[in-house]
Enzyme design. Sequence first.
Site, PDB file in Angstrom:
ATOM      1  N   GLY A  98       0.823  -1.192   0.000  1.00 38.08           N
ATOM      2  CA  GLY A  98       0.000   0.000   0.000  1.00 38.08           C
ATOM      3  C   GLY A  98       0.861   1.247   0.000  1.00 38.08           C
ATOM      4  N   GLY A  99       0.227   2.393  -0.244  1.00 33.15           N
ATOM      5  CA  GLY A  99       0.888   3.674  -0.091  1.00 33.15           C
ATOM      6  C   GLY A  99       1.547   4.200  -1.352  1.00 33.15           C
ATOM      7  CB  THR A 102       9.050   5.354   0.694  1.00 32.72           C
ATOM      8  OG1 THR A 102       9.834   5.898   1.770  1.00 32.72           O
ATOM      9  CG2 THR A 102       9.330   3.862   0.567  1.00 32.72           C
ATOM     10  CB  SER A 164       7.896   5.177   5.932  1.00 33.77           C
ATOM     11  OG  SER A 164       8.997   4.506   5.353  1.00 33.77           O
ATOM     12  CG  LEU A 165       4.878   1.250   9.567  1.00 37.95           C
ATOM     13  CD1 LEU A 165       5.365   2.558  10.173  1.00 37.95           C
ATOM     14  CD2 LEU A 165       3.760   0.678  10.427  1.00 37.95           C
ATOM     15  N   GLY A 177       6.884  -4.124   5.122  1.00 36.63           N
ATOM     16  CA  GLY A 177       7.130  -3.823   6.520  1.00 36.63           C
ATOM     17  C   GLY A 177       7.447  -2.374   6.805  1.00 36.63           C
ATOM     18  CG  LEU A 178       9.870  -1.507  10.281  1.00 35.24           C
ATOM     19  CD1 LEU A 178      11.031  -0.602  10.699  1.00 35.24           C
ATOM     20  CD2 LEU A 178       9.252  -2.149  11.517  1.00 35.24           C
ATOM     21  CB  ALA A 179      11.881   2.064   5.725  1.00 31.76           C
ATOM     22  CB  CYS A 195       4.709   8.743   2.502  1.00 39.28           C
ATOM     23  SG  CYS A 195       6.061   7.752   3.180  1.00 39.28           S
TER      24      CYS A 195
END
Length: 241
Positions: A98-99, A102, A164-165, A177-179, A195
């Site tokens: 999603g999103g 980035t 960010s996720l 996942g995450l950064a 984002c």
Amino acid sequence: MQPGVDGPLSKPSPAMPTATRTTAQPNRTACVHLRRLGLSDYQPVWRAMQAFTDGRDQDSIDELWLVQHPPVFTQGQAGKAEHVLAPGDIPVVQVDRGGQVTYHGPGQIVAYPLVDIRRKGIGVKEFVHRIEESIITVLNGYGIAGERIPGAPGIYVDGEKIASLGLRVRRGCTFHGLAFNIDMELEPFQRINPCGYAGLRVTCLSRLTAVDFTEAEDRLVDSLVRQLGYSEIDTIEDRRN
């Protein structure tokens, strides 16, 4: 980066891990396999996440992958091209999370929790909340107040984004996942609307305090393990740099 749901330049990467099908084990929900992938190109890791998720079953042990990626922009499945301003020599990869767009690069902890949230009995919103809380806990350990901003997923420090996720959930199992920006070059963020937010300021932990990358990574692992309710960690070293 935002959650997405449906019902994922360094030396070449060798074969990536795949899901292990196991017989029923009483500790399968308490154990997580930790893989440290070092510096690895984005696309092989992404494809491996997809394969792992597609290949796992109800008894597969959850995994947490830690990696740094060479410079790359990733664009979410609903991402808008106008948010990629001037990528220059950094590749742009369209992905299935999603999103919006980035940036990933060396000095950033990228953590991919491959979790059967249906088996854990938690929903996507709760899962996101726990990941965010893990990052906030790490920041608190450095004396830094991390915060959420309603409508803008991720973690911020004084209005600047530090983590960010971006998730995908397939058959009740998460990937992507995450950064978490630790000690990295931030200029590439100026080549995009991070984002999807024009003018969004971005920071990293080394700008706020003295930090050792490996120590920060270990703190994040500990925090994620606690938040996601694991009591056993099986570490599988797989460094590639």
